[in-house]
Design a protein around this motif. Structure first.
Motif, PDB file in Angstrom:
ATOM      1  N   GLY A   1       0.807  -1.211   0.000  1.00  0.00           N
ATOM      2  CA  GLY A   1       0.000   0.000   0.000  1.00  0.00           C
ATOM      3  C   GLY A   1       0.839   1.259   0.000  1.00  0.00           C
ATOM      4  O   GLY A   1       0.370   2.327  -0.419  1.00  0.00           O
ATOM      5  N   ASP A   2       2.086   1.168   0.477  1.00  0.00           N
ATOM      6  CA  ASP A   2       2.998   2.308   0.408  1.00  0.00           C
ATOM      7  C   ASP A   2       3.464   2.496  -1.032  1.00  0.00           C
ATOM      8  O   ASP A   2       3.665   1.521  -1.763  1.00  0.00           O
ATOM      9  CB  ASP A   2       4.225   2.079   1.295  1.00  0.00           C
ATOM     10  CG  ASP A   2       3.886   2.041   2.778  1.00  0.00           C
ATOM     11  OD1 ASP A   2       2.865   2.645   3.165  1.00  0.00           O
ATOM     12  OD2 ASP A   2       4.646   1.408   3.541  1.00  0.00           O
ATOM     13  N   ALA A   3       3.647   3.736  -1.439  1.00  0.00           N
ATOM     14  CA  ALA A   3       4.140   4.021  -2.787  1.00  0.00           C
ATOM     15  C   ALA A   3       5.606   3.620  -2.909  1.00  0.00           C
ATOM     16  O   ALA A   3       6.366   3.690  -1.936  1.00  0.00           O
ATOM     17  CB  ALA A   3       3.979   5.501  -3.109  1.00  0.00           C
ATOM     18  N   VAL A   4       5.995   3.199  -4.117  1.00  0.00           N
ATOM     19  CA  VAL A   4       7.370   2.760  -4.369  1.00  0.00           C
ATOM     20  C   VAL A   4       7.943   3.507  -5.567  1.00  0.00           C
ATOM     21  O   VAL A   4       7.330   3.558  -6.638  1.00  0.00           O
ATOM     22  CB  VAL A   4       7.440   1.239  -4.631  1.00  0.00           C
ATOM     23  CG1 VAL A   4       8.856   0.827  -5.033  1.00  0.00           C
ATOM     24  CG2 VAL A   4       6.991   0.461  -3.407  1.00  0.00           C
ATOM     25  N   VAL A   5       9.129   4.066  -5.372  1.00  0.00           N
ATOM     26  CA  VAL A   5       9.909   4.658  -6.457  1.00  0.00           C
ATOM     27  C   VAL A   5      11.162   3.811  -6.628  1.00  0.00           C
ATOM     28  O   VAL A   5      11.910   3.614  -5.667  1.00  0.00           O
ATOM     29  CB  VAL A   5      10.308   6.117  -6.151  1.00  0.00           C
ATOM     30  CG1 VAL A   5      11.269   6.645  -7.221  1.00  0.00           C
ATOM     31  CG2 VAL A   5       9.076   7.001  -6.051  1.00  0.00           C
ATOM     32  N   MET A   6      11.375   3.274  -7.822  1.00  0.00           N
ATOM     33  CA  MET A   6      12.604   2.537  -8.079  1.00  0.00           C
ATOM     34  C   MET A   6      13.652   3.509  -8.592  1.00  0.00           C
ATOM     35  O   MET A   6      13.493   4.108  -9.659  1.00  0.00           O
ATOM     36  CB  MET A   6      12.393   1.418  -9.101  1.00  0.00           C
ATOM     37  CG  MET A   6      13.577   0.449  -9.169  1.00  0.00           C
ATOM     38  SD  MET A   6      13.519  -0.708 -10.565  1.00  0.00           S
ATOM     39  CE  MET A   6      14.391   0.250 -11.821  1.00  0.00           C
ATOM     40  N   ALA A   7      14.712   3.684  -7.826  1.00  0.00           N
ATOM     41  CA  ALA A   7      15.758   4.640  -8.166  1.00  0.00           C
ATOM     42  C   ALA A   7      16.893   3.951  -8.904  1.00  0.00           C
ATOM     43  O   ALA A   7      17.525   3.032  -8.382  1.00  0.00           O
ATOM     44  CB  ALA A   7      16.292   5.306  -6.904  1.00  0.00           C
ATOM     45  N   ALA A   8      17.144   4.393 -10.136  1.00  0.00           N
ATOM     46  CA  ALA A   8      18.260   3.886 -10.935  1.00  0.00           C
ATOM     47  C   ALA A   8      19.237   5.026 -11.188  1.00  0.00           C
ATOM     48  O   ALA A   8      18.865   6.204 -11.128  1.00  0.00           O
ATOM     49  CB  ALA A   8      17.756   3.317 -12.257  1.00  0.00           C
ATOM     50  N   ALA A   9      20.477   4.677 -11.480  1.00  0.00           N
ATOM     51  CA  ALA A   9      21.495   5.705 -11.693  1.00  0.00           C
ATOM     52  C   ALA A   9      21.100   6.647 -12.821  1.00  0.00           C
ATOM     53  O   ALA A   9      21.280   7.857 -12.732  1.00  0.00           O
ATOM     54  CB  ALA A   9      22.842   5.047 -11.990  1.00  0.00           C
TER      55      ALA A   9
ATOM     56  N   GLY B   1       0.047   9.520   2.021  1.00  0.00           N
ATOM     57  CA  GLY B   1       0.590   8.177   2.171  1.00  0.00           C
ATOM     58  C   GLY B   1       2.105   8.182   2.249  1.00  0.00           C
ATOM     59  O   GLY B   1       2.768   9.204   2.049  1.00  0.00           O
ATOM     60  N   ARG B   2       2.641   7.031   2.540  1.00  0.00           N
ATOM     61  CA  ARG B   2       4.083   6.893   2.685  1.00  0.00           C
ATOM     62  C   ARG B   2       4.727   6.535   1.346  1.00  0.00           C
ATOM     63  O   ARG B   2       4.125   5.866   0.509  1.00  0.00           O
ATOM     64  CB  ARG B   2       4.425   5.820   3.724  1.00  0.00           C
ATOM     65  CG  ARG B   2       3.841   6.092   5.108  1.00  0.00           C
ATOM     66  CD  ARG B   2       4.531   5.261   6.175  1.00  0.00           C
ATOM     67  NE  ARG B   2       4.546   3.830   5.860  1.00  0.00           N
ATOM     68  CZ  ARG B   2       5.301   2.937   6.504  1.00  0.00           C
ATOM     69  NH1 ARG B   2       6.099   3.332   7.478  1.00  0.00           N
ATOM     70  NH2 ARG B   2       5.249   1.650   6.178  1.00  0.00           N
ATOM     71  N   VAL B   3       5.969   6.975   1.187  1.00  0.00           N
ATOM     72  CA  VAL B   3       6.715   6.734  -0.050  1.00  0.00           C
ATOM     73  C   VAL B   3       8.060   6.113   0.300  1.00  0.00           C
ATOM     74  O   VAL B   3       8.783   6.628   1.163  1.00  0.00           O
ATOM     75  CB  VAL B   3       6.941   8.046  -0.837  1.00  0.00           C
ATOM     76  CG1 VAL B   3       7.689   7.754  -2.137  1.00  0.00           C
ATOM     77  CG2 VAL B   3       5.617   8.743  -1.114  1.00  0.00           C
ATOM     78  N   PHE B   4       8.392   5.011  -0.373  1.00  0.00           N
ATOM     79  CA  PHE B   4       9.667   4.332  -0.144  1.00  0.00           C
ATOM     80  C   PHE B   4      10.433   4.219  -1.464  1.00  0.00           C
ATOM     81  O   PHE B   4       9.844   4.082  -2.536  1.00  0.00           O
ATOM     82  CB  PHE B   4       9.443   2.940   0.450  1.00  0.00           C
ATOM     83  CG  PHE B   4       9.094   2.964   1.907  1.00  0.00           C
ATOM     84  CD1 PHE B   4      10.048   2.681   2.872  1.00  0.00           C
ATOM     85  CD2 PHE B   4       7.811   3.309   2.315  1.00  0.00           C
ATOM     86  CE1 PHE B   4       9.735   2.726   4.219  1.00  0.00           C
ATOM     87  CE2 PHE B   4       7.485   3.361   3.662  1.00  0.00           C
ATOM     88  CZ  PHE B   4       8.448   3.066   4.617  1.00  0.00           C
TER      89      PHE B   4
END
Length: 210
Positions: A66-74, A128-131
């Motif tokens: 339920g928490d938002a997800v950002v996939m961080a790439a270089a 909401g939360r973001v990870f």
């Protein structure tokens, strides 16, 4: 190093997506070495194993469904690499739900991929939360930048997870007899061979929002 190596050799590119370094730079360096019996495997990523490790790292950072997800790439200006990174985001989305792809460097209009900090800010304003899932091999300058992006939690890099070590070994053993050639597998470097996915599961484009 290859120039001093006797007998056939296998090179496993420790990159998380195909692109210039895997498809152009690495073969050129091998050619310069003069070694004629080299097999180059496909890059480490994208791969479901890496997606599973990212999910584990997210859970360790406090992420919950339920928490938002950002996939961080270089980040990359190479279209093949960007397609590989989108595929990596799709694989993670299969495990955690919607995933937003962001770049730490080379973000914006030039690549069509937003900066991690911009994505995190927009998602935080939506509530909401973001990870942040760190699609990085090891700690360093890029991971340090993520610490200040404003997310509720930033996952550790892939690191020396046992499954990553096993993936490296599997790439080596599946390469076949050493010395078969110096071109990475077309199945990993050709955009036409990457499975298509619905954009509902991941996003590499900024969308309008609060």
């Amino acid at each position: 190093m290859l120039a001093d190596t006797k007998g056939p050799a296998v090179v496993v590119p420790a990159f998380l997506a195909p692109g210039y370094h895997v498809n152009t730079d690495l073969p050129a360096r091998i050619a310069e070495s003069g070694h004629r019996r080299v097999t180059v495997t496909r890059a480490l990523g994208p791969d479901p194993v890496l997606a599973a490790i990212m999910r584990t790292r997210l859970l360790e950072a406090g992420w919950s469904p339920g928490d938002a997800v950002v996939m961080a790439a270089a980040g990359s200006s190479d279209p093949v690499a960007r397609r590989g990174l989108m595929r990596a985001a799709n694989l993670l989305a299969d495990m955690v739900g919607e995933v937003h792809l962001g770049f730490i460097a080379q973000a914006g209009a030039a690549t069509g991929v937003p900066a991690v900090a911009d994505l995190v800010g927009r998602l935080c304003r939506s509530g909401g939360r973001v990870f942040v899932a760190s699609y990085l091999l090891a700690p360093g300058v890029f991971h340090a930048r993520l610490r200040g992006c404003g997310a509720h939690g930033v996952a550790e890099p892939l690191g020396t997870h046992p499954d990553l070590v096993a993936l490296l070994a599997r790439r080596f053993t599946q390469a076949g007899p050493p010395g078969c050639g110096t071109t990475p597998s077309a199945s990993s470097s050709s955009p036409s061979r990457l499975p298509a996915r619905s954009p509902a599961h991941s996003s590499a484009q900024p969308s309008s929002g609060p």
